[in-house]
Design a protein around this motif. Sequence first.
Motif, mmCIF file in Angstrom:
data_model
loop_
_atom_site.group_PDB
_atom_site.id
_atom_site.type_symbol
_atom_site.label_atom_id
_atom_site.label_comp_id
_atom_site.label_asym_id
_atom_site.label_seq_id
_atom_site.Cartn_x
_atom_site.Cartn_y
_atom_site.Cartn_z
ATOM 1 N N MET A 132 0.464 -2.656 -14.338
ATOM 2 C CA MET A 132 -0.541 -2.177 -13.444
ATOM 3 C C MET A 132 -0.145 -2.744 -12.104
ATOM 4 O O MET A 132 -0.924 -2.085 -11.058
ATOM 5 N N SER A 133 0.193 -3.904 -11.860
ATOM 6 C CA SER A 133 0.028 -4.524 -10.288
ATOM 7 C C SER A 133 1.097 -3.751 -9.725
ATOM 8 O O SER A 133 2.197 -3.200 -10.027
ATOM 9 N N GLU A 134 1.039 -4.064 -8.301
ATOM 10 C CA GLU A 134 1.907 -3.296 -7.370
ATOM 11 C C GLU A 134 1.836 -1.972 -7.338
ATOM 12 O O GLU A 134 2.879 -1.113 -7.092
ATOM 13 N N ARG A 135 0.876 -1.191 -7.863
ATOM 14 C CA ARG A 135 0.703 0.193 -7.680
ATOM 15 C C ARG A 135 -0.352 0.683 -7.203
ATOM 16 O O ARG A 135 -1.346 -0.016 -6.847
ATOM 17 N N SER A 136 -0.468 2.101 -6.771
ATOM 18 C CA SER A 136 -1.455 2.717 -6.032
ATOM 19 C C SER A 136 -2.591 2.656 -7.003
ATOM 20 O O SER A 136 -2.533 2.740 -8.202
ATOM 21 N N PRO A 137 -3.773 2.841 -6.376
ATOM 22 C CA PRO A 137 -4.874 2.996 -7.220
ATOM 23 C C PRO A 137 -4.906 4.139 -7.955
ATOM 24 O O PRO A 137 -5.427 4.112 -9.351
ATOM 25 N N ASP A 143 -5.640 -9.226 -4.790
ATOM 26 C CA ASP A 143 -5.195 -9.795 -3.607
ATOM 27 C C ASP A 143 -5.326 -8.456 -2.700
ATOM 28 O O ASP A 143 -5.119 -7.532 -2.759
ATOM 29 N N ASP A 144 -5.452 -8.930 -1.262
ATOM 30 C CA ASP A 144 -5.477 -8.050 0.031
ATOM 31 C C ASP A 144 -4.042 -7.556 0.040
ATOM 32 O O ASP A 144 -3.082 -8.310 0.409
ATOM 33 N N ASP A 145 -3.881 -6.293 0.058
ATOM 34 C CA ASP A 145 -2.643 -5.370 -0.100
ATOM 35 C C ASP A 145 -3.130 -3.869 0.140
ATOM 36 O O ASP A 145 -3.363 -3.323 -0.547
ATOM 37 N N PRO A 146 -2.917 -3.600 1.450
ATOM 38 C CA PRO A 146 -3.328 -1.977 1.675
ATOM 39 C C PRO A 146 -2.402 -1.054 0.943
ATOM 40 O O PRO A 146 -1.168 -1.383 0.810
#
Length: 135
Positions: free
Chosen positions: A84-89, A56-59
């Motif tokens: 792993m989701s909702e984390r920085s790259p 999803d698009d989330d900066p």
Amino acid sequence: MDPEELIDNFEMLGSWEERYAYIIELGREMPPLTDDERTEANRVRGCMSQVWLVADDDPGKLVFRGDSDAHIVRGLIALLRMLMSERSPDEVRALDIGDIFGRLGLENQITANRRNGFYAMVERIRAMAAERAAS
């Protein structure tokens, strides 16, 4: 979710039957992808089951969703989303999923083909994180 919290949750469930039921329930609670999202471009190669992952698009962070035609695989996707989701790259790339997978005991409990598919999903998620970091 913190990996230690997930590991603690798993340890509280006694038998592997209870753990499998928990994984499957996590997958059932996940909203399915739409038919428009179940495209060849979103399909994960290397999985025996049909698996789709979308970002999803989330900066600034990776937020992803997924779906599969197999209940246990949907549950594994749910586990990966928790970790792993909702984390920085950078956080996604730094997470030692192999260690967590082993500590959950899944390394010895799922078939080699499912394990290969699991790691194919991890690689796809890491690729999505790299794309997010580059943009």
